[in-house]
Design a protein around this motif. Sequence first.
Motif, PDB file in Angstrom:
ATOM      1  N   THR A 161       0.174  -1.514   0.037  1.00  0.00           N
ATOM      2  CA  THR A 161      -0.063   0.066  -0.211  1.00  0.00           C
ATOM      3  C   THR A 161       0.999   1.687  -0.174  1.00  0.00           C
ATOM      4  O   THR A 161       1.761   1.422   0.822  1.00  0.00           O
ATOM      5  CB  THR A 161      -0.939  -0.012   1.218  1.00  0.00           C
ATOM      6  N   PRO A 162       0.801   2.059  -0.892  1.00  0.00           N
ATOM      7  CA  PRO A 162       1.312   2.908  -0.690  1.00  0.00           C
ATOM      8  C   PRO A 162       1.588   3.898  -0.385  1.00  0.00           C
ATOM      9  O   PRO A 162      -0.108   4.044   0.863  1.00  0.00           O
ATOM     10  CB  PRO A 162       1.000   4.366  -1.736  1.00  0.00           C
ATOM     11  N   HIS A 163       2.153   4.740   0.641  1.00  0.00           N
ATOM     12  CA  HIS A 163       2.696   5.816   2.069  1.00  0.00           C
ATOM     13  C   HIS A 163       1.951   5.133   3.342  1.00  0.00           C
ATOM     14  O   HIS A 163       1.149   5.631   4.640  1.00  0.00           O
ATOM     15  CB  HIS A 163       0.981   6.556   1.934  1.00  0.00           C
ATOM     16  N   SER A 164       2.762   3.559   3.496  1.00  0.00           N
ATOM     17  CA  SER A 164       2.115   3.291   4.634  1.00  0.00           C
ATOM     18  C   SER A 164       3.497   2.202   4.927  1.00  0.00           C
ATOM     19  O   SER A 164       3.323   1.747   5.361  1.00  0.00           O
ATOM     20  CB  SER A 164       1.324   1.494   4.640  1.00  0.00           C
ATOM     21  N   GLU A 165       4.492   3.257   4.893  1.00  0.00           N
ATOM     22  CA  GLU A 165       5.944   2.503   4.860  1.00  0.00           C
ATOM     23  C   GLU A 165       6.139   2.480   6.548  1.00  0.00           C
ATOM     24  O   GLU A 165       6.697   1.962   6.835  1.00  0.00           O
ATOM     25  CB  GLU A 165       6.747   4.449   4.687  1.00  0.00           C
ATOM     26  N   ASP A 166       5.502   3.726   7.695  1.00  0.00           N
ATOM     27  CA  ASP A 166       5.708   3.735   9.103  1.00  0.00           C
ATOM     28  C   ASP A 166       5.049   2.349   9.408  1.00  0.00           C
ATOM     29  O   ASP A 166       5.892   1.374  10.182  1.00  0.00           O
ATOM     30  CB  ASP A 166       5.263   4.311   9.631  1.00  0.00           C
ATOM     31  N   THR A 167       3.692   2.074   8.972  1.00  0.00           N
ATOM     32  CA  THR A 167       2.883   1.180   9.582  1.00  0.00           C
ATOM     33  C   THR A 167       3.793  -0.170   9.022  1.00  0.00           C
ATOM     34  O   THR A 167       3.524  -1.240   9.844  1.00  0.00           O
ATOM     35  CB  THR A 167       1.202   0.628   8.532  1.00  0.00           C
ATOM     36  N   ALA A 168       4.285  -0.034   7.212  1.00  0.00           N
ATOM     37  CA  ALA A 168       4.770  -1.420   7.330  1.00  0.00           C
ATOM     38  C   ALA A 168       6.063  -2.140   7.597  1.00  0.00           C
ATOM     39  O   ALA A 168       6.720  -3.339   8.302  1.00  0.00           O
ATOM     40  CB  ALA A 168       5.064  -1.533   5.140  1.00  0.00           C
ATOM     41  N   THR A 169       7.169  -0.313   7.944  1.00  0.00           N
ATOM     42  CA  THR A 169       8.093  -1.056   9.180  1.00  0.00           C
ATOM     43  C   THR A 169       7.288  -1.995  10.594  1.00  0.00           C
ATOM     44  O   THR A 169       8.247  -2.701  11.162  1.00  0.00           O
ATOM     45  CB  THR A 169       8.644   0.130   8.870  1.00  0.00           C
ATOM     46  N   GLY A 170       6.579  -0.754  11.536  1.00  0.00           N
ATOM     47  CA  GLY A 170       6.304  -1.709  12.494  1.00  0.00           C
ATOM     48  C   GLY A 170       6.273  -3.517  12.557  1.00  0.00           C
ATOM     49  O   GLY A 170       6.580  -3.971  13.402  1.00  0.00           O
ATOM     50  N   LEU A 171       5.139  -3.711  11.306  1.00  0.00           N
ATOM     51  CA  LEU A 171       4.166  -4.944  11.413  1.00  0.00           C
ATOM     52  C   LEU A 171       5.505  -6.593  11.247  1.00  0.00           C
ATOM     53  O   LEU A 171       6.078  -6.904  11.300  1.00  0.00           O
ATOM     54  CB  LEU A 171       3.432  -5.166  10.379  1.00  0.00           C
ATOM     55  N   LEU A 172       6.738  -5.276   9.874  1.00  0.00           N
ATOM     56  CA  LEU A 172       7.547  -5.989   8.996  1.00  0.00           C
ATOM     57  C   LEU A 172       8.151  -6.764  11.351  1.00  0.00           C
ATOM     58  O   LEU A 172       8.731  -8.002  10.996  1.00  0.00           O
ATOM     59  CB  LEU A 172       8.459  -5.995   8.271  1.00  0.00           C
ATOM     60  N   ALA A 173       8.567  -5.386  11.391  1.00  0.00           N
ATOM     61  CA  ALA A 173       9.178  -5.631  12.856  1.00  0.00           C
ATOM     62  C   ALA A 173       8.950  -6.752  13.721  1.00  0.00           C
ATOM     63  O   ALA A 173       9.499  -7.802  14.258  1.00  0.00           O
ATOM     64  CB  ALA A 173       9.597  -4.538  13.420  1.00  0.00           C
ATOM     65  N   ALA A 174       7.830  -6.962  13.382  1.00  0.00           N
ATOM     66  CA  ALA A 174       6.381  -7.163  14.557  1.00  0.00           C
ATOM     67  C   ALA A 174       6.803  -9.318  14.354  1.00  0.00           C
ATOM     68  O   ALA A 174       6.864 -10.090  14.585  1.00  0.00           O
ATOM     69  CB  ALA A 174       5.102  -7.282  14.276  1.00  0.00           C
ATOM     70  N   CYS A 175       7.046  -9.101  12.678  1.00  0.00           N
ATOM     71  CA  CYS A 175       6.705 -10.119  12.190  1.00  0.00           C
ATOM     72  C   CYS A 175       8.507 -10.802  12.313  1.00  0.00           C
ATOM     73  O   CYS A 175       8.755 -12.221  12.371  1.00  0.00           O
ATOM     74  CB  CYS A 175       6.598 -10.525  10.675  1.00  0.00           C
ATOM     75  N   ARG A 176       9.696  -9.942  12.396  1.00  0.00           N
ATOM     76  CA  ARG A 176      11.102 -10.494  12.540  1.00  0.00           C
ATOM     77  C   ARG A 176      11.158 -10.889  14.429  1.00  0.00           C
ATOM     78  O   ARG A 176      11.113 -12.135  14.040  1.00  0.00           O
ATOM     79  CB  ARG A 176      11.381  -9.422  12.140  1.00  0.00           C
TER      80      ARG A 176
END
Length: 300
Positions: free
Chosen positions: A281-296
Motif C-alpha cells: 500500500t502506498p504511503h504505509s511505510e511506517d506501518t509496514a516497518t512496524g509490522l515487519l518488525a513484529a514478523c521478525r
Amino acid sequence: MAPVPGPELEQWVREFAATQDPRVGGNTPVVPLVTRGLPTRPVAPEHSQVYLCAGVIVKLHGHGTDPGRLARRLHAIGAPDLDRLWIQPLVPAARVAPGDRLATIWPRVTVLATVDVPPWADAGRLLARLHQMPITDDPPRLGGHSRLARAIAWLRASGGTELAWLADLGDDLADRLQDPVRTTLAHGDFHLGQLGHTPLRRSWKLLDVDDFGVGDPAWDLARPAGFWAAGFLADDAWHTFLAAYRDTGGPAVPADGDPWPALDLPARAAVLVAAVQAVRTPHSEDTATGLLAACRRMQA
C-alpha cells in the motif's frame, strides 16, 4: 484515493440501485468508498470496490470471487437467528456487473467513525454469538487460509529476495494452520471496519460476507490478538474485547486462563497478512516497518 467509476459502470450502478431505491435517477451521484489501503484489510484476489448511491450500497466483489461460494455465503447469513447478526443484502443474490465483476446490493449503514468509541465489548459479544450458532446450511471454508495463501503468493512473485524470509514464515504458518482445532461458523475477516448498523438502530451487526464460512473461530480473534501482541492495540481494548467474548460463551478460547495457545498461530498469520498489505500500500511505510518488525520477532 478511491477509483472513480467510468460512465458505463456509473450508469450500471444507478440502474442496479434504482431497483431498490426509487429515489435514484439519471443524475444521482455514485460515490466510491475506499475499501483498501488500510493495513488491516486482507490481500484480496483483486480489490473489491463499494459505491454509495442514494440509500443503497453496491459492492463490486474482487476478480477471482467464486460465484458459487458467494451464493452459499449470502444464503447462509439469511438463516433464522443468524440473520440477526448480519446486515442483510437487499437482494440475496449477486449480479454480473460490467467487466464480469460480481455485484451485490446492500442497505446504507452507519459504520464506525474515527470519533466513535470503538465498541470492543459489542464486537466480542457479537462474535461469541456467531460462533455458537448451529451449522445448518452449507457455507464454504472461511477465508483466513485463503488470505494467508494470497499473501504468500504475492511475496513469492513480487516481494523480492529481501522478503523471502517472510514467505518462508508464511509457509510454516500455513502448514501448521491447515487442520482447525475446532470448527464453527465464523466471519473470517473480522476487524472493527466490519461492523455497521442501520440509521435507526444502534446495535452493531456484521458486514462483509466475502470470507464468512466454517473453520476455527480463533481466526476472528486473530487480528485484534496479533495487533495487541505486536503493540498496535491498547491493553484496555484487547482485554475488554476478550472478556466480553468469554462472558458470552465464545468457544474460540477457554473460558478462563491463558487464551494464547488457541490464538497464537492465527494471530501470527493475521500480522503477516497485514504486513504484506502494508508493504503493497502506498504511503504505509511506517506501518509496514512496524509490522515487519513484529514478523521478525515472530521468526525469532
